[in-house]
Enzyme design. Structure first.
Site, mmCIF file in Angstrom:
data_model
loop_
_atom_site.group_PDB
_atom_site.id
_atom_site.type_symbol
_atom_site.label_atom_id
_atom_site.label_comp_id
_atom_site.label_asym_id
_atom_site.label_seq_id
_atom_site.Cartn_x
_atom_site.Cartn_y
_atom_site.Cartn_z
ATOM 1 C CG HIS A 122 -12.339 3.990 -3.254
ATOM 2 N ND1 HIS A 122 -11.726 3.036 -1.934
ATOM 3 C CD2 HIS A 122 -11.956 3.678 -4.627
ATOM 4 C CE1 HIS A 122 -11.579 2.088 -2.458
ATOM 5 N NE2 HIS A 122 -11.241 2.045 -4.112
ATOM 6 C CG ASP A 199 -8.598 8.635 -0.710
ATOM 7 O OD1 ASP A 199 -7.260 8.766 -1.310
ATOM 8 O OD2 ASP A 199 -9.451 8.425 -0.710
ATOM 9 C CD GLN A 202 -7.568 6.762 -8.879
ATOM 10 O OE1 GLN A 202 -7.057 7.172 -10.034
ATOM 11 N NE2 GLN A 202 -8.408 6.163 -8.942
ATOM 12 C CE LYS A 225 -5.936 4.456 -6.685
ATOM 13 N NZ LYS A 225 -6.435 2.958 -7.164
ATOM 14 C CB CYS A 363 -14.259 0.391 -4.570
ATOM 15 S SG CYS A 363 -13.457 -1.032 -5.068
HETATM 16 N N1 C6P Z 1 -9.754 2.782 -6.351
HETATM 17 C C1 C6P Z 1 -10.313 2.224 -8.851
HETATM 18 O O1 C6P Z 1 -10.115 1.467 -9.536
HETATM 19 P P1 C6P Z 1 -5.352 1.475 -2.670
HETATM 20 O O2 C6P Z 1 -5.994 0.554 -2.952
HETATM 21 O O3 C6P Z 1 -5.556 1.056 -1.003
HETATM 22 O O4 C6P Z 1 -4.417 1.278 -3.709
HETATM 23 O O5 C6P Z 1 -6.563 2.966 -2.519
HETATM 24 C C2 C6P Z 1 -8.132 2.599 -2.282
HETATM 25 C C3 C6P Z 1 -8.371 4.247 -2.557
HETATM 26 C C4 C6P Z 1 -8.298 4.781 -2.453
HETATM 27 N N2 C6P Z 1 -9.710 6.334 -2.832
HETATM 28 C C5 C6P Z 1 -9.630 6.495 -3.801
HETATM 29 C C6 C6P Z 1 -10.166 7.640 -4.389
HETATM 30 C C7 C6P Z 1 -9.452 5.208 -5.002
HETATM 31 O O6 C6P Z 1 -9.513 5.114 -6.381
HETATM 32 C C8 C6P Z 1 -9.107 4.108 -4.331
HETATM 33 C C9 C6P Z 1 -8.164 2.928 -5.164
HETATM 34 C C10 C6P Z 1 -9.036 2.339 -7.734
HETATM 35 O O7 C6P Z 1 -10.646 2.867 -8.522
HETATM 36 C C11 C6P Z 1 -8.964 0.452 -7.402
HETATM 37 S S1 C6P Z 1 -10.479 0.328 -6.531
#
Ligand code: C6P
Length: 405
Positions: A122, A199, A202, A225, A363
């Site tokens: 991401h 990370d 997910q 999430k 993203c």
């Molecule tokens: N992915 C998706 O629709 P934040 O925005 O900080 O809560 O998470 C960022 C992020 C980091 N790593 C992974 C693997 C992610 O999937 C995400 C967030 C969302 O897939 C929003 S772009």
């Protein structure tokens, strides 16, 4: 088997109608919906227990502080960290990775050092490292994946050398659903004394995570999430690493003493929590962790595995549907394209049927480039989804294909 009717009744929004149709919410990887217990925790805090934390001697401040710190203990238990000092509350996975890049990265890496990420990251696990590389002259290396969306482990291992100072890899890909072999990744990196950041944005809502068993050095996730409020997240770091890192931001609550000549910093975890945090929301995150733990993350994982298998089986029967990401180890994400129909049109048309999916690059633009597509449509599953909802999705897709000829 999850008591699915009971679970669905816990989520008030699932009773909504969208465009006169029952809501089918399949955009959980972007953000998932909140159970009443989380909503209640926030309302209760603001109604009865709200004040700033760590500052007041008055009753409300003490109450809010106790609830806030109880949420930290819940987060610690959830990922089995050794100590509360290793749980830093942040706004989300993005902020957590930026914190590590700027604090650990700037103090421990130098010109010529290498950071290894993977091809399925991401943007939140790419851009902060690129910024760090620009600042200090470090080099970003990318471990490749195959067409199924699986990390090429030998190539990853071959990237590790004397210059590698950090590995930062996703536990589960948001664009493909691939679950990476994180134990092997950590073993390979640690074999060369290289720390590893995972990370878990997910992975945490779908897979049990035990940071002590994994022995990862940093682990990050987002509350929104995990059925919790947005604006909340956790950075886990091994205590010794966090102790050796300078603060990320300066301000209130992260200091021990301040004079115009010199400031000394608070101990962990407060050293990394400058300013007033999202108090009620973090308390809500604690309620979300209670909720998820009450159902059992293994039970959630089994339910979602069933949904993914069912959805994949159905999708494979649709002519003109291409599944993007077919890793052997996958979480509940079905990314796909349809011949001759742009993903944004898929998203818009499905919305007219009450079905919420995400359409776009998720993203993860480098993943889109790898597959040679501008975007995909993505259905992502949560504990409250059902096979019937997947049937509705598949019927929607079939009618779309018919309509576009
Ligand atoms: N992915 C998706 O629709 P934040 O925005 O900080 O809560 O998470 C960022 C992020 C980091 N790593 C992974 C693997 C992610 O999937 C995400 C967030 C969302 O897939 C929003 S772009």
């Amino acid at each position: 088997m999850l008591p699915i009717d009971q679970i669905r009744a816990d989520f008030p929004i699932l009773g909504e109608k969208i465009r006169n149709q029952p809501l089918v919410y399949l955009d959980n990887a972007a953000s998932c919906q909140k159970p009443q217990a989380v909503i209640d925790a926030i309302v209760h805090t603001y109604s009865h227990e709200y004040a700033n934390i760590h500052r007041g001697v008055h009753t409300l401040s003490v109450r809010a502080t106790e609830k806030f710190e109880a949420a930290r203990e819940k987060a610690r238990t959830f990922i089995n960290a050794k100590s509360d000092k290793e749980i830093i509350f942040v706004r989300g996975a993005t902020e957590a990775i930026n914190l590590v890049a700027q604090s650990y990265g700037r103090s421990h890496l130098q010109t010529g050092d290498e950071i290894v990420i993977s091809a399925m990251e991401h943007h939140a696990n790419i851009v902060p490292w690129q910024m760090l590389c620009q600042q200090i002259g470090a080099v970003l290396k990318v471990a490749p994946m195959n067409q199924k969306g699986e990390l090429l482990f030998d190539d990853f291992e071959n990237l590790l050398n004397g210059n590698t100072k950090l590995v930062a890899i996703t536990h589960m890909s948001n664009a493909l659903g691939s679950i990476n072999p994180v134990e092997d990744i950590i073993a390979a990196a640690h074999g060369k004394n290289i720390p590893v950041l995972l990370d878990g944005a997910q992975a945490t809502p779908h897979t049990p995570v035990d940071v002590q068993r994994l022995d990862c050095d940093f682990y990050v996730f987002s509350g929104h999430k995990l059925y919790g409020p947005s604006g909340t997240g956790v950075l886990y770091g091994k205590q010794a690493l966090l102790e050796a890192m300078p603060p990320y931001q300066g301000g209130g609550d992260m200091i021990r003493t301040v004079s115009f000549e010199k400031t000394t910093y608070a101990g962990l975890p407060h050293k990394f929590e400058a300013g007033t945090p999202a108090i009620a929301e973090i308390i809500g995150l604690g309620a979300a962790i209670d909720y998820v733990s009450g159902i059992g993350i293994e039970n959630i994982a089994a339910h979602e595995a069933d949904l993914l298998a069912y959805a994949t089986e159905q999708a494979l029967q649709i002519k003109g549907l291409n599944i993007i990401g077919q890793a052997e180890h996958k979480g509940g994400i079905l990314s796909f394209t349809l011949d001759h129909i742009h993903p944004h049109d898929i998203g818009t048309m499905l919305d007219s049927l009450g079905i919420a999916i995400r359409a776009g690059h998720h993203c993860a633009m480098p993943v889109m480039d790898f597959y040679g597509v501008p975007a995909t449509a993505r259905a992502s599953f949560a504990l409250y989804n059902t096979r019937q909802e997947i049937d509705v999705l598949m019927q929607g897709i079939a009618s779309l294909i018919e309509m576009f000829g």
